[in-house]
Scaffold this motif. Structure first.
Motif, short mmCIF file in Angstrom:
data_model
loop_
_atom_site.label_atom_id
_atom_site.label_comp_id
_atom_site.label_asym_id
_atom_site.label_seq_id
_atom_site.Cartn_x
_atom_site.Cartn_y
_atom_site.Cartn_z
N ARG A 146 0.82 -1.20 0.00
CA ARG A 146 0.00 0.00 0.00
C ARG A 146 0.86 1.26 0.00
O ARG A 146 1.62 1.50 0.91
CB ARG A 146 -0.92 0.03 1.22
CG ARG A 146 -1.94 -1.09 1.19
CD ARG A 146 -2.88 -0.89 0.04
NE ARG A 146 -3.77 -2.02 -0.07
CZ ARG A 146 -4.53 -2.26 -1.11
NH1 ARG A 146 -4.51 -1.46 -2.14
NH2 ARG A 146 -5.32 -3.29 -1.14
N ILE A 147 0.71 2.05 -1.05
CA ILE A 147 1.21 3.41 -1.06
C ILE A 147 -0.02 4.23 -1.38
O ILE A 147 -0.29 4.56 -2.53
CB ILE A 147 2.32 3.62 -2.11
CG1 ILE A 147 3.42 2.56 -1.93
CG2 ILE A 147 2.91 5.02 -2.01
CD1 ILE A 147 4.44 2.56 -3.04
N ALA A 148 -0.81 4.51 -0.38
CA ALA A 148 -2.16 5.00 -0.60
C ALA A 148 -2.16 6.43 -1.08
O ALA A 148 -1.53 7.29 -0.49
CB ALA A 148 -2.96 4.88 0.69
N SER A 149 -2.90 6.66 -2.17
CA SER A 149 -3.18 8.02 -2.62
C SER A 149 -4.66 8.27 -2.33
O SER A 149 -5.52 7.75 -3.01
CB SER A 149 -2.91 8.15 -4.12
OG SER A 149 -1.57 7.88 -4.41
N TRP A 150 -4.93 9.05 -1.32
CA TRP A 150 -6.29 9.18 -0.83
C TRP A 150 -7.13 9.98 -1.80
O TRP A 150 -6.71 10.96 -2.37
CB TRP A 150 -6.31 9.84 0.53
CG TRP A 150 -5.61 9.02 1.53
CD1 TRP A 150 -4.30 9.10 1.93
CD2 TRP A 150 -6.15 7.92 2.25
NE1 TRP A 150 -4.02 8.13 2.84
CE2 TRP A 150 -5.12 7.40 3.07
CE3 TRP A 150 -7.43 7.32 2.30
CZ2 TRP A 150 -5.31 6.33 3.90
CZ3 TRP A 150 -7.61 6.26 3.15
CH2 TRP A 150 -6.56 5.77 3.93
N LEU A 181 -16.31 8.01 6.14
CA LEU A 181 -17.60 7.72 6.77
C LEU A 181 -17.37 7.06 8.10
O LEU A 181 -16.36 6.41 8.33
CB LEU A 181 -18.40 6.77 5.85
CG LEU A 181 -18.63 7.28 4.44
CD1 LEU A 181 -19.32 6.19 3.61
CD2 LEU A 181 -19.47 8.54 4.44
N ILE A 182 -18.33 7.17 9.00
CA ILE A 182 -18.27 6.47 10.29
C ILE A 182 -19.13 5.24 10.16
O ILE A 182 -20.31 5.32 9.85
CB ILE A 182 -18.79 7.37 11.43
CG1 ILE A 182 -17.90 8.61 11.53
CG2 ILE A 182 -18.80 6.62 12.74
CD1 ILE A 182 -18.41 9.62 12.55
N LEU A 183 -18.48 4.09 10.39
CA LEU A 183 -19.18 2.83 10.20
C LEU A 183 -19.84 2.37 11.49
O LEU A 183 -19.19 2.29 12.52
CB LEU A 183 -18.19 1.77 9.73
CG LEU A 183 -18.78 0.38 9.57
CD1 LEU A 183 -19.76 0.39 8.39
CD2 LEU A 183 -17.70 -0.64 9.35
N ALA A 184 -21.12 2.11 11.41
CA ALA A 184 -21.83 1.50 12.54
C ALA A 184 -21.97 0.03 12.22
O ALA A 184 -22.77 -0.35 11.38
CB ALA A 184 -23.19 2.15 12.74
N VAL A 186 -11.98 0.07 1.88
CA VAL A 186 -11.69 -0.68 3.10
C VAL A 186 -12.75 -0.33 4.13
O VAL A 186 -12.99 0.85 4.42
CB VAL A 186 -10.29 -0.36 3.64
CG1 VAL A 186 -9.99 -1.20 4.89
CG2 VAL A 186 -9.22 -0.60 2.58
N SER A 187 -13.38 -1.35 4.69
CA SER A 187 -14.44 -1.13 5.67
C SER A 187 -13.86 -0.80 7.04
O SER A 187 -12.66 -0.92 7.27
CB SER A 187 -15.34 -2.36 5.76
OG SER A 187 -14.71 -3.37 6.54
N PRO A 216 -15.14 3.47 5.12
CA PRO A 216 -14.51 4.69 5.63
C PRO A 216 -13.24 5.06 4.87
O PRO A 216 -12.89 6.24 4.84
CB PRO A 216 -14.18 4.35 7.09
CG PRO A 216 -15.06 3.20 7.44
CD PRO A 216 -15.26 2.44 6.17
N GLU A 217 -12.53 4.07 4.32
CA GLU A 217 -11.32 4.35 3.55
C GLU A 217 -11.57 3.99 2.09
O GLU A 217 -11.92 2.85 1.78
CB GLU A 217 -10.13 3.53 4.08
CG GLU A 217 -9.77 3.83 5.52
CD GLU A 217 -8.59 2.99 5.98
OE1 GLU A 217 -7.82 2.52 5.10
OE2 GLU A 217 -8.43 2.80 7.19
#
Length: 285
Positions: free
Chosen positions: A4-8, A14-17, A185-186, A227-228
């Motif tokens: 992973r070389i994450a480029s956002w 989001l906030i996961l419930a 990604v959750s 969220p990701e």
């Protein structure tokens, strides 16, 4: 997905419930809205189902990836129901954080004219630890628009996996290299030591929209949120890949395939796998 070389992306987090209620009827969106239709089970026309109760690899499935240590077999060590399940046994090898990891998979050629929408369902059991590395569980692939190529390495594909100990989904261009890819990604940890029902929707048609839809995944009847969300590429980029639309899914792959190392010998069981053009759903647990 590789290291992973994450480029956002610019998408808001989001906030996961997280909820873990099993639903065998209507699927729900993460916020509680209605999902896209009722479950049909294995009775719907065109649905393909495997319960592994022959005790051997089912007809039509062929051996695919086989790297590092471990086995992929059908055995009676654990089953969701009945006696047998597909077992990725004691996978280990490679170095966490580095390229390469154990991969044990099988592939299945879908019937001609399957269509651009693929629903899937599988029960999965994992022990003893949650891998940090990217661990794929299922993918389905389709030719690029207008292409007559059918080779595995020419196909766009959707994937259901785990990463950083959480559930993940990806849309990929052909592999190799398989990126730039769109990653979700959750916030939901991989469930250990318990059978869980995973469902997914790969909508390569996506109505009148210009691109194929993002993958959607449900855990025990509750849709996961992401969220990701980011683009992964090597070298990094912030430009999202174009999710090319599908005419027909042609091949799928299951088992376990890790793109980085795994230091703890780990077992996965997959049972009651099914795919179709309508939602299959989770039966009684």
């Amino acid at each position: 997905m590789r290291i992973r070389i994450a480029s956002w992306s610019s998408s808001s987090l989001l906030i996961l419930a997280f909820a873990a209620a099993c639903a065998g009827g209507q699927a729900s969106r993460g916020s509680g809205g209605e999902g896209p239709g009722a479950a049909t089970g294995c009775a719907a026309s065109g649905t393909l189902c495997w319960d592994f109760e022959q005790g051997t690899m089912p007809a039509g499935w062929t051996a695919a990836r086989d790297e590092f240590q471990g086995q992929l077999l059908v055995d009676d060590t654990r089953a969701h129901q009945g006696r047998y399940a597909l077992h990725a046994r004691q996978l280990v090898g490679g170095k966490e954080g580095s390229q390469g990891g154990p991969k044990k998979t099988i592939r299945f050629e879908l019937p001609a004219g399957f269509g651009p929408v693929l629903w899937g369902r599988a029960y999965v059991y994992t022990t003893p630890e949650r891998p940090v590395s990217h661990a794929g569980l299922f993918n389905a692939r389709y030719p690029r628009p207008g292409s007559t190529e059918r080779a595995f390495d020419t196909l766009d594909w959707y994937e259901v996996a785990t990463y950083q100990q959480k559930y993940m989904s990806i849309w990929h261009p052909p592999e190799p290299p398989g990126f730039p890819e769109w990653v979700q990604v959750s916030g939901t940890p991989l469930v250990l030591d318990e059978w869980t029902c995973l469902e997914w929707l790969f909508d390569g048609a996506n109505g009148s929209e210009p691109e194929a839809a993002e993958p959607r995944v449900w855990l025990n009847g509750v849709e996961l949120e992401w969220p990701e969300r980011f683009v992964f590429s090597d070298p990094p980029t912030t430009t999202r890949p174009v999710r090319e639309k599908a005419e027909n899914f042609t091949v799928m792959e299951t088992g376990v395939f890790l793109y980085q190392g795994l230091s703890v010998p780990t077992d996965w069981w997959i049972d009651d796998l099914a795919v179709g053009t309508q939602r299959i759903g989770c039966g009684p647990r």
